[in-house]
Design a protein around this motif. Structure first.
Motif, PDB file in Angstrom:
ATOM      1  N   MET A 148      41.601  62.133  53.438  1.00  0.00           N
ATOM      2  CA  MET A 148      40.853  60.948  53.841  1.00  0.00           C
ATOM      3  C   MET A 148      41.504  59.700  53.244  1.00  0.00           C
ATOM      4  O   MET A 148      41.612  58.664  53.901  1.00  0.00           O
ATOM      5  CB  MET A 148      39.400  61.031  53.353  1.00  0.00           C
ATOM      6  N   LEU A 149      41.935  59.824  51.986  1.00  0.00           N
ATOM      7  CA  LEU A 149      42.622  58.696  51.347  1.00  0.00           C
ATOM      8  C   LEU A 149      43.876  58.335  52.128  1.00  0.00           C
ATOM      9  O   LEU A 149      44.119  57.166  52.431  1.00  0.00           O
ATOM     10  CB  LEU A 149      42.975  59.066  49.901  1.00  0.00           C
ATOM     11  N   ALA A 151      44.511  58.910  55.214  1.00  0.00           N
ATOM     12  CA  ALA A 151      44.178  58.371  56.528  1.00  0.00           C
ATOM     13  C   ALA A 151      43.644  56.947  56.420  1.00  0.00           C
ATOM     14  O   ALA A 151      44.000  56.075  57.200  1.00  0.00           O
ATOM     15  CB  ALA A 151      43.151  59.269  57.209  1.00  0.00           C
ATOM     16  N   MET A 152      42.798  56.699  55.416  1.00  0.00           N
ATOM     17  CA  MET A 152      42.143  55.393  55.321  1.00  0.00           C
ATOM     18  C   MET A 152      43.040  54.337  54.693  1.00  0.00           C
ATOM     19  O   MET A 152      42.837  53.152  54.908  1.00  0.00           O
ATOM     20  CB  MET A 152      40.864  55.510  54.493  1.00  0.00           C
ATOM     21  N   ALA A 153      43.988  54.768  53.873  1.00  0.00           N
ATOM     22  CA  ALA A 153      44.816  53.803  53.158  1.00  0.00           C
ATOM     23  C   ALA A 153      46.221  53.758  53.734  1.00  0.00           C
ATOM     24  O   ALA A 153      47.157  53.325  53.083  1.00  0.00           O
ATOM     25  CB  ALA A 153      44.863  54.158  51.678  1.00  0.00           C
ATOM     26  N   ASP A 154      46.349  54.179  54.987  1.00  0.00           N
ATOM     27  CA  ASP A 154      47.683  54.372  55.557  1.00  0.00           C
ATOM     28  C   ASP A 154      48.514  53.104  55.573  1.00  0.00           C
ATOM     29  O   ASP A 154      49.728  53.153  55.457  1.00  0.00           O
ATOM     30  CB  ASP A 154      47.543  54.936  56.980  1.00  0.00           C
ATOM     31  N   ASP A 155      47.862  51.943  55.708  1.00  0.00           N
ATOM     32  CA  ASP A 155      48.646  50.710  55.798  1.00  0.00           C
ATOM     33  C   ASP A 155      48.757  49.996  54.454  1.00  0.00           C
ATOM     34  O   ASP A 155      49.225  48.880  54.376  1.00  0.00           O
ATOM     35  CB  ASP A 155      48.043  49.778  56.852  1.00  0.00           C
ATOM     36  N   THR A 156      48.293  50.652  53.376  1.00  0.00           N
ATOM     37  CA  THR A 156      48.452  50.070  52.050  1.00  0.00           C
ATOM     38  C   THR A 156      49.833  50.455  51.521  1.00  0.00           C
ATOM     39  O   THR A 156      50.185  51.624  51.566  1.00  0.00           O
ATOM     40  CB  THR A 156      47.374  50.624  51.094  1.00  0.00           C
ATOM     41  N   PRO A 157      50.603  49.495  51.022  1.00  0.00           N
ATOM     42  CA  PRO A 157      51.956  49.859  50.585  1.00  0.00           C
ATOM     43  C   PRO A 157      51.953  50.876  49.446  1.00  0.00           C
ATOM     44  O   PRO A 157      52.904  51.645  49.284  1.00  0.00           O
ATOM     45  CB  PRO A 157      52.565  48.530  50.136  1.00  0.00           C
ATOM     46  N   GLU A 158      50.887  50.893  48.659  1.00  0.00           N
ATOM     47  CA  GLU A 158      50.867  51.773  47.498  1.00  0.00           C
ATOM     48  C   GLU A 158      50.299  53.153  47.803  1.00  0.00           C
ATOM     49  O   GLU A 158      50.029  53.919  46.882  1.00  0.00           O
ATOM     50  CB  GLU A 158      50.039  51.144  46.368  1.00  0.00           C
ATOM     51  N   ARG A 161      51.717  56.164  46.008  1.00  0.00           N
ATOM     52  CA  ARG A 161      51.368  56.342  44.592  1.00  0.00           C
ATOM     53  C   ARG A 161      49.920  56.799  44.433  1.00  0.00           C
ATOM     54  O   ARG A 161      49.614  57.623  43.572  1.00  0.00           O
ATOM     55  CB  ARG A 161      51.610  55.037  43.839  1.00  0.00           C
ATOM     56  N   PHE A 162      49.032  56.247  45.264  1.00  0.00           N
ATOM     57  CA  PHE A 162      47.636  56.691  45.215  1.00  0.00           C
ATOM     58  C   PHE A 162      47.549  58.190  45.509  1.00  0.00           C
ATOM     59  O   PHE A 162      46.852  58.944  44.818  1.00  0.00           O
ATOM     60  CB  PHE A 162      46.783  55.911  46.216  1.00  0.00           C
TER      61      PHE A 162
END
Lengths: 255, 226
Positions: A148-149, A151-158, A161-162
């Motif tokens: 889920m992380l 999928a939901m954070a796909d456009d975050t550059p980090e 690392r997350f």
């Protein structure tokens, strides 16, 4: 020639240049998976003797256990590649971890489904809060959270690392989960004998079938991992090229 | 020495903010109250297993209120790029993590003190010395939860999913501490021997050590930017 290759490496900095599509080994692994799967299906349905106490339904065991093995191995790989990513910072490790988590999730789901199908005729219930079931289910939730992380954070550059941090923390949490769930169940009255309690694999043919099925699932895991990993490598490379194109356009606009 | 100074400075700032606004503690307490009300209606307390039901209610309130309220001190830093400033400052990220963890732990502990009183009232327990025996599991569980939530909220707070993502990551990871905490609290409330609690407290201590260490080690990777 020398000029073009040096320009080529300037356009493809670290990480992106290694992406070369699907490796030549992949089709062979696919063929090997097919052959081994046919062999294990034959062994499960024709070769192996029926287990005396549980009857025909016990044959699901030969798919259930290899699925569990692949799921655990895949989740271990997520944590290891996460650690390597944080250490070396190479995108290749993140692609490996992500691919492994997705495939691990598929096999973990299969473990829960085959376990449930097996439990209904033997234990009389689709689900019990037995320690092994509970641990597997929590593992499934953990890596569901990981995906889920992603999928939901796909456009975050980090996001890489997350993902690495969550993968490592989740894997190190697993021993504590196992201990606590086991304590939790032993305090409750034992309603059901765990399936490992009653019987071993008396017949050598059972051992052989389990071994072949385990090899088949492991090769299938390697094959799927290779395909998904190659695809993620291409995605990484495309992102990198797109970024460079945007940079080039921006600097051309400045002129 | 300088590291401790940074820790103290950040924590002091967060505590001063909290004393003036009361945001986190009030939010935590209000959420706990509402969750307990919901649980009283859904559980219909039965005198036979009152200890277990009230221990369970307390921990449900703690986990779900904590999910929304405990990490406000951390998330406040995302405004105006404060987190970026902290990440680029020469402060050791582990100290920054420790300060945010301490703030979350203090706010949650205060709110839980109030929640325990509510549980006693709602579930018809006695105000007595057994409530003091509730302290070790609750404090250890709160520490573990703060450690976990601080690390994961730093992640979820920087994605567009935000608050939605935190429970998805935190609840499965908190399972061992939840099992141990509920069992130890139920033992404390039912007046069982202290030895009935010790192994659960052992699980809680292991969980706390693991997550405080991991958070300190990994926090720099979570707040940094590519």
């Amino acid at each position: 020639m020398a000029a073009s290759s040096s320009r080529g490496s300037a356009v493809n900095p670290s990480g992106a240049k290694k992406a070369r599509g699907v490796p030549a080994l992949a089709p062979w692994l696919g063929v090997a998976t097919l052959a081994l799967m046919v062999a294990s299906l034959f062994m499960v349905f024709e070769y192996v003797p029926t287990e005396a106490e549980q009857g025909i339904v016990q044959r699901i065991f030969y798919f259930h256990v290899p699925c569990a093995w692949v799921a655990f191995a895949a989740f271990g790989l997520v944590a290891i590649s996460g650690a390597f990513y944080l250490w070396l910072g190479d995108q290749i490790w993140d692609d490996l971890g992500y691919a492994s988590a997705e495939i691990g999730m598929v096999f973990c789901t299969l473990v829960l489904i085959t376990g449930s199908l097996w439990a209904k005729p033997i234990w009389g219930a689709w689900w019990t809060w037995d320690s092994r079931l509970t641990t597997t289910f929590i593992l499934w939730l953990l890596y569901g959270g990981y995906l889920m992380l992603r999928a939901m954070a796909d456009d975050t550059p980090e996001v890489a690392r997350f993902g690495a941090v969550v993968g490592i923390v989740a894997a190190l949490d697993v021993p504590v989960i196992i201990v606590s769930v086991r304590l939790w169940r032993t305090i409750h009255p034992a309603v059901l004998v765990t399936r490992q309690g009653g019987h071993g694999l008396e017949d050598p043919r059972m051992v052989a079938t389990l071994l072949v099925a385990t090899v088949a699932f492991t090769v299938m895991f390697a094959w799927l991992l290779m395909l998904r990993f190659a695809q993620l490598r291409l995605r990484t490379r495309m992102k990198e090229l797109r970024r460079q194109l945007a940079l080039a356009e921006a600097s051309a606009g400045d002129l | 020495m300088r590291a401790m100074g940074a820790f103290a400075a950040i924590l002091r700032k967060d505590l001063r903010l909290e004393l003036r606004s009361g945001q986190s503690t009030v939010a935590l307490f209000a959420l706990s109250l509402l969750i307990l009300v919901v649980l009283v209606f859904t559980l219909s307390p039965d005198p036979a297993n009152r200890a277990e039901a009230s221990a369970g209610a307390l921990w449900v309130a703690m986990v779900f209120a904590g999910m929304l309220g405990a990490t406000r001190a951390l998330l406040a830093e995302n405004e105006n790029g404060c987190m970026r400033a902290l990440a680029t400052s020469p402060i050791d990220p582990a100290m920054l993590y420790a300060a945010k963890l301490a703030a979350a732990f203090i706010f949650m502990t205060v709110a839980e003190g109030a929640a325990v009183i509510l549980v006693v009232l709602f579930f018809n327990l006695e105000f007595g010395p057994e409530l003091l025996r509730l302290a070790p599991p609750v404090v250890l569980g709160t520490l573990g939860f703060s450690a976990l939530a601080t690390l994961l909220a730093a992640i979820s707070g920087r994605t567009r999913a935000g608050d939605l993502l935190l429970p998805l990551l935190a609840v499965p990871m908190f399972v061992p501490a939840l099992i141990a905490g509920v069992k130890a609290s139920a033992a404390a409330l039912s007046g069982a021997e202290l030895s009935a609690m010790t192994r659960w407290l052992g699980v809680l201590v292991a969980f706390d050590v693991l997550f405080v260490t991991l958070g300190g080690l990994l926090f720099e990777h979570v707040i940094g930017e590519d």
